[in-house]
Scaffold this active site. Sequence first.
Site, PDB file in Angstrom:
ATOM      1  N   HIS A  90       2.770   5.731  -8.585  1.00  0.00           N
ATOM      2  CA  HIS A  90       1.488   6.440  -8.489  1.00  0.00           C
ATOM      3  C   HIS A  90       0.401   5.704  -9.258  1.00  0.00           C
ATOM      4  O   HIS A  90      -0.716   5.521  -8.750  1.00  0.00           O
ATOM      5  CB  HIS A  90       1.629   7.861  -9.028  1.00  0.00           C
ATOM      6  CG  HIS A  90       0.326   8.598  -9.120  1.00  0.00           C
ATOM      7  ND1 HIS A  90      -0.223   9.298  -8.068  1.00  0.00           N
ATOM      8  CD2 HIS A  90      -0.555   8.741 -10.159  1.00  0.00           C
ATOM      9  CE1 HIS A  90      -1.381   9.824  -8.440  1.00  0.00           C
ATOM     10  NE2 HIS A  90      -1.603   9.497  -9.703  1.00  0.00           N
ATOM     11  N   GLU A  91       0.701   5.292 -10.491  1.00  0.00           N
ATOM     12  CA  GLU A  91      -0.302   4.595 -11.289  1.00  0.00           C
ATOM     13  C   GLU A  91      -0.658   3.251 -10.669  1.00  0.00           C
ATOM     14  O   GLU A  91      -1.814   2.826 -10.723  1.00  0.00           O
ATOM     15  CB  GLU A  91       0.190   4.413 -12.729  1.00  0.00           C
ATOM     16  CG  GLU A  91       0.444   5.721 -13.471  1.00  0.00           C
ATOM     17  CD  GLU A  91      -0.731   6.692 -13.438  1.00  0.00           C
ATOM     18  OE1 GLU A  91      -1.892   6.229 -13.325  1.00  0.00           O
ATOM     19  OE2 GLU A  91      -0.499   7.905 -13.502  1.00  0.00           O
ATOM     20  N   HIS A  94      -3.306   3.534  -8.075  1.00  0.00           N
ATOM     21  CA  HIS A  94      -4.690   3.423  -8.559  1.00  0.00           C
ATOM     22  C   HIS A  94      -5.107   1.959  -8.662  1.00  0.00           C
ATOM     23  O   HIS A  94      -6.259   1.611  -8.372  1.00  0.00           O
ATOM     24  CB  HIS A  94      -4.829   4.099  -9.919  1.00  0.00           C
ATOM     25  CG  HIS A  94      -4.740   5.591  -9.866  1.00  0.00           C
ATOM     26  ND1 HIS A  94      -5.528   6.351  -9.020  1.00  0.00           N
ATOM     27  CD2 HIS A  94      -3.971   6.469 -10.560  1.00  0.00           C
ATOM     28  CE1 HIS A  94      -5.242   7.636  -9.194  1.00  0.00           C
ATOM     29  NE2 HIS A  94      -4.299   7.723 -10.116  1.00  0.00           N
ATOM     30  N   HIS A  98      -8.198   0.132  -6.754  1.00  0.00           N
ATOM     31  CA  HIS A  98      -9.185  -0.711  -7.421  1.00  0.00           C
ATOM     32  C   HIS A  98      -9.313  -2.058  -6.725  1.00  0.00           C
ATOM     33  O   HIS A  98     -10.422  -2.537  -6.458  1.00  0.00           O
ATOM     34  CB  HIS A  98      -8.787  -0.903  -8.890  1.00  0.00           C
ATOM     35  CG  HIS A  98      -9.869  -1.502  -9.727  1.00  0.00           C
ATOM     36  ND1 HIS A  98      -9.649  -1.998 -10.993  1.00  0.00           N
ATOM     37  CD2 HIS A  98     -11.191  -1.704  -9.495  1.00  0.00           C
ATOM     38  CE1 HIS A  98     -10.774  -2.461 -11.492  1.00  0.00           C
ATOM     39  NE2 HIS A  98     -11.720  -2.296 -10.606  1.00  0.00           N
TER      40      HIS A  98
END
Length: 224
Positions: A90-91, A94, A98
Amino acid sequence: MFIIGGAMLLSHFVGSMLRRRFAEYSQVPMPLSGREIAMSMLAQNGISDVKVISVNGQLTDHYNPAAKTVNLSDPVFNARSVAAAAVAAHECGHAVQHARSYPMLALRSTLVPVVQIGSNLAPWLLMAGLAMLASGAGSMILLAGIVLFASTTVFALVTLPVEFDASRRALVWLEQSGVAQGMSHDMARKALFWAAMTYTVAALASIGQLLYYVMMFMNSKNRE
């Protein structure tokens, strides 16, 4: 007030479910650690300028777009479990956002300075404005507090598509890479669902509070 009260109860329920699911899925083994999951997902998405580091705490995992770091908490960094895999992916979702210039992530990053000011000043202005309404001198102070508080509500709403999209990217990668399939993939999906629900409840609570303050302001204007 009904929305605020309901959101508080819902928040307690969602938080309990989140802790329960993560505790349960932390016991389900995976072949790779959270760190290895993160490094593999970044590499397969062509991202070489993001570091994976360990941070203290529990559920403190986050992606820092300024430093370009995927920050994994101690229970996730070295753990080899479905819960750790879901969080790490999940991280990294991100980080992929980006790298791909996902517009909602860019918008959320743009709002951060405004929200920092709003979250610091809004509570004081709202309290002062409500306290001074009886004297008829607090409506403008209350309005200023409402405007600043509204920025935090907008931030909470913008956060929702960012978090849901990061989870979607994570689940797609976990399945396509073969890291998590079948039952383990379903467990990862459930873990990320309850994590996303915490942001949903927070947004609902923020909307409820904003409506309450707006109603107080409108009532004060009607009495003038």
